[in-house]
Design an enzyme around this catalytic site. Structure first.
Site, PDB file in Angstrom:
ATOM      1  N   SER A 115       0.933  -1.195  -0.065  1.00 45.02           N
ATOM      2  CA  SER A 115       0.100  -0.030  -0.048  1.00 45.02           C
ATOM      3  C   SER A 115       0.905   1.225  -0.044  1.00 45.02           C
ATOM      4  CB  SER A 115      -0.720   0.035   1.190  1.00 45.02           C
ATOM      5  OG  SER A 115      -1.835  -0.923   1.383  1.00 45.02           O
TER       6      SER A 115
ATOM      7  N   HIS B 106      -0.978  -2.828  -7.054  1.00 45.95           N
ATOM      8  CA  HIS B 106      -1.724  -2.596  -5.896  1.00 45.95           C
ATOM      9  C   HIS B 106      -3.166  -2.432  -6.371  1.00 45.95           C
ATOM     10  CE1 HIS B 106      -2.985   0.887  -3.094  1.00 45.95           C
ATOM     11  NE2 HIS B 106      -2.938  -0.558  -2.419  1.00 45.95           N
TER      12      HIS B 106
ATOM     13  N   GLU C 123      -3.418  -0.312  -9.500  1.00 52.03           N
ATOM     14  CA  GLU C 123      -2.338   0.623  -9.829  1.00 52.03           C
ATOM     15  C   GLU C 123      -1.435  -0.154 -10.277  1.00 52.03           C
ATOM     16  OE1 GLU C 123      -3.044   4.667  -6.982  1.00 52.03           O
ATOM     17  OE2 GLU C 123      -2.258   2.839  -6.033  1.00 52.03           O
TER      18      GLU C 123
ATOM     19  N   ASN D   8      -3.402   6.044  -2.414  1.00 51.11           N
ATOM     20  CA  ASN D   8      -3.039   6.268  -0.951  1.00 51.11           C
ATOM     21  C   ASN D   8      -2.617   7.764  -0.772  1.00 51.11           C
ATOM     22  OD1 ASN D   8      -4.477   4.110  -0.289  1.00 51.11           O
ATOM     23  ND2 ASN D   8      -2.537   2.631  -0.323  1.00 51.11           N
TER      24      ASN D   8
HETATM   25  C1  HSC Z   1      -4.586   5.285   7.506  1.00 49.23           C
HETATM   26  C2  HSC Z   1      -4.090   4.787   6.243  1.00 49.23           C
HETATM   27  C3  HSC Z   1      -5.012   3.845   5.504  1.00 49.23           C
HETATM   28  C4  HSC Z   1      -4.794   3.535   4.160  1.00 49.23           C
HETATM   29  C5  HSC Z   1      -5.402   2.448   3.520  1.00 49.23           C
HETATM   30  C6  HSC Z   1      -4.942   1.757   2.318  1.00 49.23           C
HETATM   31  C7  HSC Z   1      -5.376   0.587   1.907  1.00 49.23           C
HETATM   32  C8  HSC Z   1      -5.240   0.207   0.526  1.00 49.23           C
HETATM   33  O1  HSC Z   1      -3.783   0.293   0.219  1.00 49.23           O
HETATM   34  C9  HSC Z   1      -5.878   0.655  -0.584  1.00 49.23           C
HETATM   35  C10 HSC Z   1      -7.416   0.320  -0.372  1.00 49.23           C
HETATM   36  O2  HSC Z   1      -7.774  -0.837  -0.710  1.00 49.23           O
HETATM   37  S1  HSC Z   1      -8.538   1.692   0.240  1.00 49.23           S
HETATM   38  C11 HSC Z   1      -9.894   0.812   0.390  1.00 49.23           C
HETATM   39  C12 HSC Z   1     -10.744   1.026  -0.870  1.00 49.23           C
HETATM   40  N1  HSC Z   1     -11.913   0.477  -0.925  1.00 49.23           N
HETATM   41  C13 HSC Z   1     -13.160   1.127  -0.620  1.00 49.23           C
HETATM   42  O3  HSC Z   1     -12.994   2.445  -0.314  1.00 49.23           O
HETATM   43  C14 HSC Z   1     -14.406   0.551  -0.126  1.00 49.23           C
HETATM   44  C15 HSC Z   1     -15.482   1.277   0.237  1.00 49.23           C
HETATM   45  N2  HSC Z   1     -16.640   0.422   0.293  1.00 49.23           N
HETATM   46  C16 HSC Z   1     -17.506   0.164  -0.733  1.00 49.23           C
HETATM   47  O4  HSC Z   1     -17.074   0.245  -1.838  1.00 49.23           O
HETATM   48  C17 HSC Z   1     -18.778  -0.680  -0.281  1.00 49.23           C
HETATM   49  O5  HSC Z   1     -18.976  -0.546   1.143  1.00 49.23           O
HETATM   50  C18 HSC Z   1     -18.437  -2.222  -0.585  1.00 49.23           C
HETATM   51  C19 HSC Z   1     -18.062  -2.566  -1.774  1.00 49.23           C
HETATM   52  C20 HSC Z   1     -17.145  -2.771   0.395  1.00 49.23           C
HETATM   53  C21 HSC Z   1     -19.893  -3.052   0.354  1.00 49.23           C
HETATM   54  O6  HSC Z   1     -20.824  -2.444  -0.549  1.00 49.23           O
HETATM   55  P1  HSC Z   1     -21.905  -2.057   0.476  1.00 49.23           P
HETATM   56  O7  HSC Z   1     -23.236  -1.753  -0.541  1.00 49.23           O
HETATM   57  O8  HSC Z   1     -21.712  -1.162   1.421  1.00 49.23           O
HETATM   58  O9  HSC Z   1     -22.383  -3.440   1.241  1.00 49.23           O
HETATM   59  P2  HSC Z   1     -23.011  -4.869   0.796  1.00 49.23           P
HETATM   60  O10 HSC Z   1     -24.651  -4.524   0.545  1.00 49.23           O
HETATM   61  O11 HSC Z   1     -22.752  -5.687   1.808  1.00 49.23           O
HETATM   62  O12 HSC Z   1     -22.343  -4.957  -0.495  1.00 49.23           O
HETATM   63  C22 HSC Z   1     -23.096  -4.590  -1.924  1.00 49.23           C
HETATM   64  C23 HSC Z   1     -22.753  -5.806  -3.000  1.00 49.23           C
HETATM   65  O13 HSC Z   1     -21.445  -6.045  -3.139  1.00 49.23           O
HETATM   66  C24 HSC Z   1     -21.460  -7.349  -2.644  1.00 49.23           C
HETATM   67  N3  HSC Z   1     -20.051  -7.603  -2.163  1.00 49.23           N
HETATM   68  C25 HSC Z   1     -19.457  -7.188  -0.994  1.00 49.23           C
HETATM   69  N4  HSC Z   1     -18.407  -7.615  -0.733  1.00 49.23           N
HETATM   70  C26 HSC Z   1     -18.055  -8.588  -1.693  1.00 49.23           C
HETATM   71  C27 HSC Z   1     -16.933  -9.377  -1.800  1.00 49.23           C
HETATM   72  N5  HSC Z   1     -16.020  -9.337  -0.926  1.00 49.23           N
HETATM   73  N6  HSC Z   1     -17.132 -10.275  -2.908  1.00 49.23           N
HETATM   74  C28 HSC Z   1     -18.295 -10.373  -3.845  1.00 49.23           C
HETATM   75  N7  HSC Z   1     -18.972  -9.522  -3.577  1.00 49.23           N
HETATM   76  C29 HSC Z   1     -19.038  -8.888  -2.544  1.00 49.23           C
HETATM   77  C30 HSC Z   1     -22.525  -7.730  -1.952  1.00 49.23           C
HETATM   78  O14 HSC Z   1     -22.868  -9.173  -2.045  1.00 49.23           O
HETATM   79  C31 HSC Z   1     -23.393  -6.794  -2.573  1.00 49.23           C
HETATM   80  O15 HSC Z   1     -24.076  -7.565  -3.541  1.00 49.23           O
HETATM   81  P3  HSC Z   1     -25.455  -7.176  -4.152  1.00 49.23           P
HETATM   82  O16 HSC Z   1     -25.965  -8.319  -5.255  1.00 49.23           O
HETATM   83  O17 HSC Z   1     -25.676  -5.705  -4.303  1.00 49.23           O
HETATM   84  O18 HSC Z   1     -26.487  -7.591  -2.906  1.00 49.23           O
HETATM   85  N1  NAD Z   2      -6.152  -4.166   3.703  1.00 48.94           N
HETATM   86  C1  NAD Z   2      -6.256  -3.562   2.560  1.00 48.94           C
HETATM   87  O1  NAD Z   2      -7.256  -2.768   2.454  1.00 48.94           O
HETATM   88  C2  NAD Z   2      -5.153  -3.331   1.737  1.00 48.94           C
HETATM   89  C3  NAD Z   2      -5.609  -3.039   0.372  1.00 48.94           C
HETATM   90  C4  NAD Z   2      -4.353  -2.853  -0.645  1.00 48.94           C
HETATM   91  C5  NAD Z   2      -3.217  -3.061  -0.291  1.00 48.94           C
HETATM   92  N2  NAD Z   2      -2.953  -3.882   1.032  1.00 48.94           N
HETATM   93  C6  NAD Z   2      -1.612  -4.298   1.234  1.00 48.94           C
HETATM   94  O2  NAD Z   2      -1.514  -5.875   0.824  1.00 48.94           O
HETATM   95  C7  NAD Z   2      -0.780  -6.526   1.976  1.00 48.94           C
HETATM   96  C8  NAD Z   2      -1.623  -7.374   2.927  1.00 48.94           C
HETATM   97  O3  NAD Z   2      -2.564  -6.801   3.340  1.00 48.94           O
HETATM   98  P1  NAD Z   2      -3.900  -7.465   4.071  1.00 48.94           P
HETATM   99  O4  NAD Z   2      -4.995  -6.639   4.334  1.00 48.94           O
HETATM  100  O5  NAD Z   2      -4.118  -8.682   2.976  1.00 48.94           O
HETATM  101  O6  NAD Z   2      -3.219  -8.074   5.424  1.00 48.94           O
HETATM  102  P2  NAD Z   2      -3.819  -9.441   6.015  1.00 48.94           P
HETATM  103  O7  NAD Z   2      -3.221  -9.117   7.712  1.00 48.94           O
HETATM  104  O8  NAD Z   2      -5.215  -9.706   5.929  1.00 48.94           O
HETATM  105  O9  NAD Z   2      -2.967 -10.827   5.522  1.00 48.94           O
HETATM  106  C9  NAD Z   2      -1.640 -10.892   5.596  1.00 48.94           C
HETATM  107  C10 NAD Z   2      -1.203 -12.363   5.328  1.00 48.94           C
HETATM  108  O10 NAD Z   2      -0.007 -12.561   5.093  1.00 48.94           O
HETATM  109  C11 NAD Z   2       0.441 -13.752   5.841  1.00 48.94           C
HETATM  110  N3  NAD Z   2       1.807 -13.759   5.989  1.00 48.94           N
HETATM  111  C12 NAD Z   2       2.589 -12.730   6.612  1.00 48.94           C
HETATM  112  N4  NAD Z   2       3.891 -13.007   6.564  1.00 48.94           N
HETATM  113  C13 NAD Z   2       4.079 -14.103   5.314  1.00 48.94           C
HETATM  114  C14 NAD Z   2       5.105 -14.618   5.008  1.00 48.94           C
HETATM  115  N5  NAD Z   2       6.320 -14.342   5.072  1.00 48.94           N
HETATM  116  N6  NAD Z   2       4.794 -15.463   4.167  1.00 48.94           N
HETATM  117  C15 NAD Z   2       3.731 -15.915   3.753  1.00 48.94           C
HETATM  118  N7  NAD Z   2       2.729 -15.390   4.308  1.00 48.94           N
HETATM  119  C16 NAD Z   2       2.921 -14.434   5.383  1.00 48.94           C
HETATM  120  C17 NAD Z   2      -0.371 -13.742   7.022  1.00 48.94           C
HETATM  121  O11 NAD Z   2      -0.321 -14.854   7.828  1.00 48.94           O
HETATM  122  C18 NAD Z   2      -1.848 -13.239   6.795  1.00 48.94           C
HETATM  123  O12 NAD Z   2      -2.647 -14.205   6.314  1.00 48.94           O
HETATM  124  C19 NAD Z   2      -0.026  -5.344   2.657  1.00 48.94           C
HETATM  125  O13 NAD Z   2       1.207  -4.933   2.321  1.00 48.94           O
HETATM  126  C20 NAD Z   2      -1.186  -4.046   2.660  1.00 48.94           C
HETATM  127  O14 NAD Z   2      -0.549  -3.113   3.053  1.00 48.94           O
HETATM  128  C21 NAD Z   2      -3.923  -3.847   1.760  1.00 48.94           C
END
Ligand code: HSC
Ligand code: NAD
Length: 309
Positions: free
Chosen positions: A143, A164, A176, A214
């Site tokens: 990420s 990504h 990405e 991100n």
């Molecule tokens: C501090 C730093 C943090 C940074 C983090 C960065 C992390 C990372 O690098 C980047 C990211 O990922 S960032 C993250 C980026 N992500 C976001 O930003 C996500 C934001 N959230 C969303 O887009 C929505 O809330 C969801 C799509 C997750 C759920 O949708 P909802 O409407 O709230 O709820 P719903 O009613 O349950 O589901 C709707 C429909 O989807 C279906 N379904 C769900 N999960 C499923 C699965 N696994 N498989 C298959 N299907 C799945 C479900 O069956 C339903 O189908 P239907 O036929 O219509 O009934």
């Molecule tokens: N969670 C998110 O929304 C998200 C989105 C995009 C990218 N990512 C990135 O993806 C990666 C995984 O995130 P996640 O949320 O799936 O984490 P997670 O904690 O759900 O899963 C990580 C998995 O990796 C396994 N693991 C750890 N070390 C290992 C090793 N040496 N060999 C084999 N398996 C090992 C753990 O047992 C665990 O099952 C991170 O780099 C995270 O930044 C996360």
């Protein structure tokens, strides 16, 4: 198996052309790894999913099955039998393995989705570099970590890129594709083509902190936490505000719990080390506290909110 397709141009310099990815090893069977394995197998790839033990891998398989059942409920609403065949076909293309070395020997692509820790990712790829075929492309789903820093642990910087995905992988339409300075054009093109084969829209990214999404999303999520820490709004109100006022599908606290608070902390701690004076990258005492208590969000049953197991 991917063939090393080497062309010699008129100037006599050998250049590798774009390749086809059909056989993939996904390392890490957590929320991201399971999703990547699912979409790759759904696109026809032969997939091996690797994690540290069998019980984690059994959970990954359950997650994939549950997700496919949700897909099928919609896609094959009129034909449950075709839906079952669709699921069986995809599950047949996914195998699991706890032996990362054996699983990575003879594949087109190794993509990791393990813990967001530079040292751990480097150690993994260093080990793999010695045994994987020279044709195998390595990729990270990180990420926030620099792709080049991870790739430096190997002798294949040209065959190393960032891919990504977003959570939940089966639904999120974007991938990405990150080109680090030494990533070859052929590797970048191959990864882009693979992303498209998986049905995703790809965007091209440089190897800069947070790539595109991100770099914007992390400061936003952290600012929401700081707003709450200052007592300027409840987390519930902030979530409602962003959902109804900005049309985000989830509020920032719901999304942080969905991503995993450990991952959020790894990201912000890493960036804060990189740029200690950047106020956007300041760690949060509340986030640190929750992670120290094992409250990692949805995956542990509690984070900012509490979830039913
Ligand atoms: C501090 C730093 C943090 C940074 C983090 C960065 C992390 C990372 O690098 C980047 C990211 O990922 S960032 C993250 C980026 N992500 C976001 O930003 C996500 C934001 N959230 C969303 O887009 C929505 O809330 C969801 C799509 C997750 C759920 O949708 P909802 O409407 O709230 O709820 P719903 O009613 O349950 O589901 C709707 C429909 O989807 C279906 N379904 C769900 N999960 C499923 C699965 N696994 N498989 C298959 N299907 C799945 C479900 O069956 C339903 O189908 P239907 O036929 O219509 O009934
Ligand atoms: N969670 C998110 O929304 C998200 C989105 C995009 C990218 N990512 C990135 O993806 C990666 C995984 O995130 P996640 O949320 O799936 O984490 P997670 O904690 O759900 O899963 C990580 C998995 O990796 C396994 N693991 C750890 N070390 C290992 C090793 N040496 N060999 C084999 N398996 C090992 C753990 O047992 C665990 O099952 C991170 O780099 C995270 O930044 C996360």
């Amino acid at each position: 198996m991917l063939s090393q397709f080497t062309k010699v141009c008129r100037c006599g310099i050998a250049t590798s052309a774009m390749k086809q990815i059909n056989k993939v090893t996904v390392i890490g069977g957590g929320q991201m790894g399971a999703g990547i394995a699912q979409v790759a197998a759904a696109a026809g790839d032969q997939v091996t999913l690797v994690d540290v033990n069998d019980s984690v891998l059994q959970n990954s398989e359950k997650t994939i099955l549950k997700s496919l059942e949700r897909v099928v409920k919609k896609k094959y609403a009129e034909s449950p039998e075709a839906g079952s065949a669709y699921i069986e076909d995809i599950m047949d293309r996914i195998s699991t393995n706890t032996d990362v070395m054996a699983a990575s020997k003879d594949v087109d692509l190794v993509i990791e989705a393990i813990v967001e820790n530079l040292g751990v990712k480097q150690e993994l790829f260093k080990k793999l570099d010695g045994i994987a075929s020279s044709n195998t492309i390595f990729a990270s789903n990180t990420s926030s970590l620099p792709i080049r820093e991870i790739a430096k642990a190997t002798n294949r910087l040209d065959r190393f890129g960032g891919v990504h995905f977003f959570n939940p992988v089966p639904l999120m339409k974007l991938v990405e594709i990150v080109k680090a300075p030494e990533t070859s054009q052929a590797t970048f093109d191959t990864l882009t083509k693979w992303g498209k084969k998986l049905g995703k829209t790809t965007v091209s990214c440089q190897d800069t902190p947070g790539f595109l999404v991100n770099r914007l999303l992390v400061p936003y999520l952290m600012e929401a936490v700081r707003l709450y820490e200052r007592g300027h709004g409840s987390k519930e109100d902030i979530d409602v505000a962003m959902k109804l006022g900005a049309s985000y599908p989830m509020g920032p606290f719901e999304l942080a719990d969905y991503v995993g608070l450990d991952t959020c902390k790894f990201i912000i701690d890493g960036w804060s080390e990189l740029e200690p004076d950047n106020p956007l990258f300041k760690p949060s005492p509340l986030l640190n506290e929750l992670v120290a208590e094992g409250k990692l969000g949805r995956k542990s049953g509690e984070g900012f909110y509490t979830y039913k197991k």
